[in-house]
Design a protein around this motif. Structure first.
Motif, PDB file in Angstrom:
ATOM      1  N   VAL A 125      15.672  -1.235  -4.371  1.00 31.25           N
ATOM      2  CA  VAL A 125      16.361  -1.533  -5.624  1.00 31.25           C
ATOM      3  C   VAL A 125      16.380  -0.258  -6.463  1.00 31.25           C
ATOM      4  CG1 VAL A 125      15.950  -4.011  -5.753  1.00 31.25           C
ATOM      5  CG2 VAL A 125      14.178  -2.447  -6.493  1.00 31.25           C
ATOM      6  N   HIS A 126      17.407  -0.118  -7.261  1.00 33.66           N
ATOM      7  CA  HIS A 126      17.528   1.126  -8.027  1.00 33.66           C
ATOM      8  C   HIS A 126      18.308   0.906  -9.321  1.00 33.66           C
ATOM      9  CE1 HIS A 126      18.827   5.617  -8.205  1.00 33.66           C
ATOM     10  NE2 HIS A 126      17.580   5.485  -8.652  1.00 33.66           N
ATOM     11  N   GLY A 127      17.958  -0.152 -10.047  1.00 29.00           N
ATOM     12  CA  GLY A 127      18.642  -0.403 -11.309  1.00 29.00           C
ATOM     13  C   GLY A 127      17.831  -1.392 -12.134  1.00 29.00           C
ATOM     14  N   THR A 128      18.064  -1.367 -13.425  1.00 25.55           N
ATOM     15  CA  THR A 128      17.298  -2.229 -14.328  1.00 25.55           C
ATOM     16  C   THR A 128      17.413  -3.684 -13.940  1.00 25.55           C
ATOM     17  OG1 THR A 128      18.144  -0.682 -15.968  1.00 25.55           O
ATOM     18  CG2 THR A 128      16.788  -2.489 -16.778  1.00 25.55           C
ATOM     19  N   ASN A 129      16.267  -4.318 -13.822  1.00 26.23           N
ATOM     20  CA  ASN A 129      16.182  -5.749 -13.500  1.00 26.23           C
ATOM     21  C   ASN A 129      16.648  -6.152 -12.118  1.00 26.23           C
ATOM     22  OD1 ASN A 129      15.123  -6.429 -15.987  1.00 26.23           O
ATOM     23  ND2 ASN A 129      17.142  -6.666 -16.912  1.00 26.23           N
ATOM     24  N   GLU A 130      17.032  -5.184 -11.312  1.00 29.09           N
ATOM     25  CA  GLU A 130      17.456  -5.575  -9.969  1.00 29.09           C
ATOM     26  C   GLU A 130      16.302  -6.185  -9.201  1.00 29.09           C
ATOM     27  OE1 GLU A 130      19.235  -2.248  -8.011  1.00 29.09           O
ATOM     28  OE2 GLU A 130      20.940  -2.169  -9.407  1.00 29.09           O
ATOM     29  N   GLU A 131      16.608  -7.281  -8.479  1.00 29.75           N
ATOM     30  CA  GLU A 131      15.542  -7.964  -7.748  1.00 29.75           C
ATOM     31  C   GLU A 131      16.096  -8.564  -6.457  1.00 29.75           C
ATOM     32  OE1 GLU A 131      13.610 -11.033  -9.984  1.00 29.75           O
ATOM     33  OE2 GLU A 131      12.244 -11.550  -8.337  1.00 29.75           O
ATOM     34  N   VAL A 132      15.356  -8.393  -5.387  1.00 26.79           N
ATOM     35  CA  VAL A 132      15.772  -8.962  -4.097  1.00 26.79           C
ATOM     36  C   VAL A 132      14.607  -9.682  -3.440  1.00 26.79           C
ATOM     37  CG1 VAL A 132      17.569  -7.245  -3.666  1.00 26.79           C
ATOM     38  CG2 VAL A 132      15.271  -6.846  -2.821  1.00 26.79           C
ATOM     39  N   THR A 133      14.947 -10.676  -2.640  1.00 26.52           N
ATOM     40  CA  THR A 133      13.936 -11.415  -1.866  1.00 26.52           C
ATOM     41  C   THR A 133      14.215 -11.209  -0.386  1.00 26.52           C
ATOM     42  OG1 THR A 133      14.217 -13.137  -3.514  1.00 26.52           O
ATOM     43  CG2 THR A 133      12.799 -13.638  -1.658  1.00 26.52           C
ATOM     44  N   VAL A 134      13.135 -11.098   0.383  1.00 25.22           N
ATOM     45  CA  VAL A 134      13.322 -10.802   1.807  1.00 25.22           C
ATOM     46  C   VAL A 134      12.938 -12.023   2.647  1.00 25.22           C
ATOM     47  CG1 VAL A 134      11.011  -9.917   2.326  1.00 25.22           C
ATOM     48  CG2 VAL A 134      13.000  -8.884   3.427  1.00 25.22           C
TER      49      VAL A 134
ATOM     50  N   PHE B 115       0.835  -1.212   0.000  1.00 33.06           N
ATOM     51  CA  PHE B 115       0.000   0.000   0.000  1.00 33.06           C
ATOM     52  C   PHE B 115       0.859   1.246   0.000  1.00 33.06           C
ATOM     53  CE2 PHE B 115      -3.658  -2.235   0.010  1.00 33.06           C
ATOM     54  CZ  PHE B 115      -3.941  -2.958   1.150  1.00 33.06           C
ATOM     55  N   ASN B 116       1.698   1.300   1.042  1.00 27.64           N
ATOM     56  CA  ASN B 116       2.468   2.513   1.284  1.00 27.64           C
ATOM     57  C   ASN B 116       3.709   2.502   0.396  1.00 27.64           C
ATOM     58  OD1 ASN B 116       3.645   4.747   2.441  1.00 27.64           O
ATOM     59  ND2 ASN B 116       4.591   3.558   4.070  1.00 27.64           N
ATOM     60  N   SER B 117       3.566   2.758  -0.862  1.00 26.82           N
ATOM     61  CA  SER B 117       4.751   2.674  -1.715  1.00 26.82           C
ATOM     62  C   SER B 117       4.683   3.728  -2.803  1.00 26.82           C
ATOM     63  CB  SER B 117       4.845   1.291  -2.347  1.00 26.82           C
ATOM     64  OG  SER B 117       3.875   1.195  -3.370  1.00 26.82           O
ATOM     65  N   SER B 118       5.811   3.915  -3.442  1.00 28.91           N
ATOM     66  CA  SER B 118       5.854   4.905  -4.504  1.00 28.91           C
ATOM     67  C   SER B 118       5.221   4.354  -5.769  1.00 28.91           C
ATOM     68  CB  SER B 118       7.305   5.298  -4.763  1.00 28.91           C
ATOM     69  OG  SER B 118       8.050   4.130  -5.030  1.00 28.91           O
ATOM     70  N   GLY B 119       5.042   3.061  -5.753  1.00 27.03           N
ATOM     71  CA  GLY B 119       4.280   2.461  -6.855  1.00 27.03           C
ATOM     72  C   GLY B 119       5.043   2.294  -8.154  1.00 27.03           C
ATOM     73  N   MET B 120       5.497   3.397  -8.714  1.00 28.38           N
ATOM     74  CA  MET B 120       5.962   3.354 -10.096  1.00 28.38           C
ATOM     75  C   MET B 120       7.282   2.626 -10.306  1.00 28.38           C
ATOM     76  SD  MET B 120       5.074   7.146 -11.287  1.00 28.38           S
ATOM     77  CE  MET B 120       6.540   7.861 -10.576  1.00 28.38           C
ATOM     78  N   PHE B 121       8.175   2.691  -9.333  1.00 28.26           N
ATOM     79  CA  PHE B 121       9.541   2.260  -9.640  1.00 28.26           C
ATOM     80  C   PHE B 121       9.848   0.831  -9.224  1.00 28.26           C
ATOM     81  CE2 PHE B 121      10.172   6.372 -11.036  1.00 28.26           C
ATOM     82  CZ  PHE B 121       9.750   7.279 -10.079  1.00 28.26           C
ATOM     83  N   GLN B 122       8.935   0.229  -8.537  1.00 29.83           N
ATOM     84  CA  GLN B 122       9.209  -1.148  -8.157  1.00 29.83           C
ATOM     85  C   GLN B 122       7.916  -1.945  -8.233  1.00 29.83           C
ATOM     86  OE1 GLN B 122       7.273  -1.768  -5.562  1.00 29.83           O
ATOM     87  NE2 GLN B 122       7.282   0.080  -4.352  1.00 29.83           N
ATOM     88  N   MET B 123       8.103  -3.238  -8.249  1.00 28.60           N
ATOM     89  CA  MET B 123       6.942  -4.112  -8.269  1.00 28.60           C
ATOM     90  C   MET B 123       7.162  -5.211  -7.259  1.00 28.60           C
ATOM     91  SD  MET B 123       5.124  -5.609 -11.614  1.00 28.60           S
ATOM     92  CE  MET B 123       6.082  -7.099 -11.752  1.00 28.60           C
ATOM     93  N   VAL B 124       6.198  -5.357  -6.378  1.00 30.01           N
ATOM     94  CA  VAL B 124       6.311  -6.403  -5.367  1.00 30.01           C
ATOM     95  C   VAL B 124       5.654  -7.659  -5.898  1.00 30.01           C
ATOM     96  CG1 VAL B 124       5.629  -7.080  -3.034  1.00 30.01           C
ATOM     97  CG2 VAL B 124       6.330  -4.736  -3.469  1.00 30.01           C
ATOM     98  N   SER B 125       6.269  -8.783  -5.622  1.00 31.76           N
ATOM     99  CA  SER B 125       5.755 -10.055  -6.138  1.00 31.76           C
ATOM    100  C   SER B 125       4.422 -10.425  -5.514  1.00 31.76           C
ATOM    101  CB  SER B 125       6.775 -11.158  -5.845  1.00 31.76           C
ATOM    102  OG  SER B 125       6.943 -11.254  -4.439  1.00 31.76           O
ATOM    103  N   MET B 126       3.784 -11.426  -6.082  1.00 31.91           N
ATOM    104  CA  MET B 126       2.478 -11.871  -5.591  1.00 31.91           C
ATOM    105  C   MET B 126       2.549 -12.339  -4.143  1.00 31.91           C
ATOM    106  SD  MET B 126      -0.024 -11.621  -7.635  1.00 31.91           S
ATOM    107  CE  MET B 126      -1.219 -12.879  -7.202  1.00 31.91           C
ATOM    108  N   ASP B 127       3.650 -13.009  -3.798  1.00 34.57           N
ATOM    109  CA  ASP B 127       3.738 -13.526  -2.421  1.00 34.57           C
ATOM    110  C   ASP B 127       4.237 -12.453  -1.438  1.00 34.57           C
ATOM    111  OD1 ASP B 127       6.921 -15.402  -2.686  1.00 34.57           O
ATOM    112  OD2 ASP B 127       6.425 -13.298  -3.011  1.00 34.57           O
ATOM    113  N   LYS B 128       4.468 -11.267  -1.958  1.00 34.48           N
ATOM    114  CA  LYS B 128       4.884 -10.131  -1.139  1.00 34.48           C
ATOM    115  C   LYS B 128       6.213 -10.354  -0.429  1.00 34.48           C
ATOM    116  CE  LYS B 128       0.254  -8.456  -0.496  1.00 34.48           C
ATOM    117  NZ  LYS B 128      -0.769  -7.929   0.367  1.00 34.48           N
ATOM    118  N   MET B 129       7.054 -11.162  -0.983  1.00 32.68           N
ATOM    119  CA  MET B 129       8.346 -11.409  -0.351  1.00 32.68           C
ATOM    120  C   MET B 129       9.508 -10.972  -1.248  1.00 32.68           C
ATOM    121  SD  MET B 129       7.373 -12.584   2.502  1.00 32.68           S
ATOM    122  CE  MET B 129       8.760 -13.289   3.351  1.00 32.68           C
ATOM    123  N   SER B 130       9.202 -10.484  -2.456  1.00 30.50           N
ATOM    124  CA  SER B 130      10.266 -10.037  -3.361  1.00 30.50           C
ATOM    125  C   SER B 130       9.888  -8.711  -3.981  1.00 30.50           C
ATOM    126  CB  SER B 130      10.466 -11.016  -4.517  1.00 30.50           C
ATOM    127  OG  SER B 130      10.844 -12.263  -4.075  1.00 30.50           O
TER     128      SER B 130
END
Lengths: 460, 216
Positions: free
Chosen positions: A195-204, A48-63
């Motif tokens: 994350v701040h680069g093309t295709n960068e992806e992290v899992t928490v 909810f509380n996000s900038s929205g445009m620059f990142q996408m959170v996965s369906m399971d909300k862990m990436s």
């Protein structure tokens, strides 16, 4: 002219005897108060509380994955956890694994407050802290950071934590501690990744999977450090000895005290005898044998003897016949009739001695519980069954004990007689712990006597 | 010295059973068997039979050490907690030293010397034990060892401290806390009051003093 303090004078005599014990409360009340609410822990990423445009959170909300290409420094894709880090513990920790570091690995992990601008990396703004992967620097509230640790990239697992005992942030990489930094941000902190680069992806990882870093050992070490401080304090053997003795005296356990004196004479010959120590034992030992006798009467269910003895020794205690102590004793007499199965006598007694309490708050509610014993064929199995247990007798014994102690000459407030020194010490300790926790901004483990008593400390 | 103003902590509630358990654990820890039994009777507390088992043995061990009868103490310790002394060399050394002191006090100097050479000197191979070993041996040089500079080794306070250490080791071996929760809590109370006193100065509680506390 100084009037002798008569603690049983109207008003003063009714000091809160119910405060003496948790036993008067019925069983269910006790268990419900014991169930403390657990603190909520972060378990997924907040969408909810996000900038929205620059990142996408996965369906399971862990990436989270970066969307598009970064153009400047205000298009970071940062995400916070769904709730802030819990504070009622020694430390909090979470980890992040880099699935894809893209071209430059401009990823970050850290903590931020609720209002944080999520288009920025944690650490670049005030009230935030972050360990960045591209340069291995630590950022602590401004765009300029400091060298801190190694850089990190794809397949690395980094962790961020808050150590409440030392009020520090700490960071790890691939299971090793990287470093710590002083935490001077107040208030609730949200685990944050960016994350701040093309295709960068992290899992928490918020704890559902085992961490790479051994956080349990870390916390244990911290605990041991604290305990060392306490361990270092050598206690003169006298302290425990006197506190225990004072406890036994307070509650009138005369036989136990005698046994205690004999055994400590044998086992610890260096503790001075009562005569030698010069401490004011007068207070604790006041009317010791009378109190012991009264306690024995009550534990044997012989309330009539209690009335008789009190009239003889301390008539002022029973002076006001609507006082709490009178209520307790009359109720107990009634209860003893029920225990003996003498229901008609119980009813007669209630009419004669208990009915006057119906107009007195808050005794009327308690009286209802007591009278309710009549309603059951097998009262011991009812919801007021606890009144028939020895615990109830003990409670009355403690109350009588306190009232007798309160008649002792001296300037103590009546309330001061309610508890033994041991209990006062424990209360002090609990209160002080709360105060210390308050100094730490309400963070850190909460002290609990119950936990201390029930945790076996085995040697590590 | 004034103690903590009770109105500050009055409303904190403490569970009675916890308090009782603290007292009981103190008694059990220090081998006050009769007292523990008296308390259990007087309060009607329920405790399992196992609670006081081994306490007799531990009490006997403690007692022998306190009396200076180290050989019996060691014997019983080997029975109750095998390998304990192997794992606690310092303690073992201290106990053997006690026996040596007993022999010296009974004027059995030849026996003492033989004992020392057989049992004590091996410990001297470790540097930290050398000073203690020298102190022990020096006792032999005096006709009246109680007048020597090492007279404290003959005293009951010294025996008490060894007995306490042995008791803690036996408890630890049985995986029980080696400090009673009573002591722990008092230590904690002292530390925390010191801390608050430092941080808050006059606004906080005064540092813990037994005198003030017992007088309050």
């Amino acid at each position: 002219m100084e009037s002798k303090q008569d603690p049983v004078a109207a008003g003063k005599g009714s000091f809160d005897l119910f405060n003496l014990s948790s036993r008067w409360a019925s069983a269910w009340a006790e268990s419900s108060s014991a169930a403390k609410t657990d603190e909520e822990e972060p378990s997924y990423l907040n969408t909810f509380n996000s900038s929205g445009m620059f990142q996408m959170v996965s369906m399971d909300k862990m990436s989270v994955q970066y969307v598009g290409s970064p153009q400047h420094f205000y298009d970071v894709g940062a995400v916070q956890a769904n709730c802030p880090a819990p504070t009622r513990r020694i430390a909090y920790y979470f980890e992040m694994t880099v699935k894809n570091a893209g071209q430059k690995g401009q990823i970050a992990i850290g903590f931020t407050t609720k209002e944080f601008n999520l288009r920025r990396k944690p650490g670049w703004e005030a009230n935030s802290c972050g360990y960045h992967g591209d340069d291995g620097y630590l950022y602590h509230g401004q765009e300029k950071g400091e060298p801190f640790g190694p850089k990190y990239t794809s397949d690395d697992t980094v962790g961020a934590g808050i150590n409440y005992s030392t009020q520090e942030f700490f960071f790890t990489k691939n299971g090793e501690l990287v470093g710590t930094v002083c935490k001077d941000i107040k208030g609730l902190l949200y685990p944050t990744i960016a994350v701040h680069g093309t295709n960068e992806e992290v899992t928490v990882n918020f704890g559902k999977q085992p961490y790479r870093f051994d956080i349990e050992v870390f916390i244990l070490k911290e605990k041991l450090k604290q305990e060392e401080l306490i361990d270092k304090l050598t206690l003169s053997p006298n302290v425990s000895h006197w506190i225990v003795r004072s406890y036994l005296l307070h509650y009138g356990y005369q036989d136990t005290v005698n046994s205690f004196d004999v055994e400590s004479g044998i086992m610890s010959p260096h503790i001075p005898t009562p005569q030698e120590n010069g401490f004011h034992e007068q207070g604790d030992a006041y009317e010791l044998s009378n109190r012991k006798i009264l306690r024995q009467f009550i534990m044997n269910g012989d309330i009539d003897s209690v009335f008789r003895s009190l009239h003889e020794w301390h008539p002022q205690i029973m002076q006001i016949d609507t006082s709490v102590i009178c209520f307790l004793l009359h109720s107990q007499r009634f209860i003893e009739y029920i225990r003996a199965g003498q229901l008609m006598e119980a009813v007669k007694y209630a009419r004669a001695e208990l009915s006057k309490f119906f107009t007195i708050k808050p005794l009327d509610d308690l009286l209802e519980d007591v009278i309710a014993l009549l309603a059951y064929e097998d009262p011991s199995k009812s919801c007021v069954g606890h009144l028939l247990h020895s615990g109830q007798r003990e409670f009355v014994a403690d109350a009588v004990n306190a009232m007798v102690l309160a008649t002792s000459p001296g300037s103590k407030r009546t309330e001061d007689w309610a508890f033994s020194r041991l209990e006062k010490l424990l209360k002090q300790l609990t209160q002080c712990s709360l105060e210390r926790r308050a100094l730490y901004g309400e963070q850190g483990e909460v002290f609990d006597v119950h936990k201390v008593v029930h945790t076996r400390r085995s040697i590590v | 010295m004034m103690d903590f103003d009770p109105r500050v902590y009055e409303n904190v509630s403490i569970n009675d059973n916890d308090v009782r358990n603290i007292v009981l654990s103190y008694l059990v820890h220090n081998c006050f068997k009769e007292t523990a039994e008296a308390l259990l009777t007087g309060t009607g507390m329920q405790q399992s039979v196992n609670y006081l088992s081994d306490l007799d043995k531990r009490k006997a061990i403690f007692h022998f050490a306190l009396e200076g009868d180290a050989i019996r103490a060691i014997e019983l310790t080997e029975q109750l907690a095998p390998k304990l002394l192997e794992q606690n060399e310092d303690l073992h050394f201290d106990l053997l030293g006690l026996h040596f002191v007993e022999l010296v006090c009974s004027k059995k100097c030849t026996e003492a010397l033989e004992f020392a050479q057989a049992k004590l000197t091996p410990f001297g191979k470790i540097q930290k034990n050398v000073e203690k070993l020298e102190d022990f041996m020096a006792l032999l040089a005096y006709e009246e060892p109680e007048k020597s500079p090492m007279f404290h080794l003959l005293g009951s306070e010294y025996r008490q401290s060894i007995a306490d250490n042995l008791n803690r080791a036996v408890l630890a071996h049985a995986n029980l806390p080696s400090y009673s929760s009573m002591e722990r809590l008092i230590q904690q109370a002292t530390v925390i009051r010191q801390y608050l006193h430092q941080e808050l100065g006059k606004d906080g509680p005064p540092p813990f003093s037994l005198q003030a506390f017992l007088k309050s």
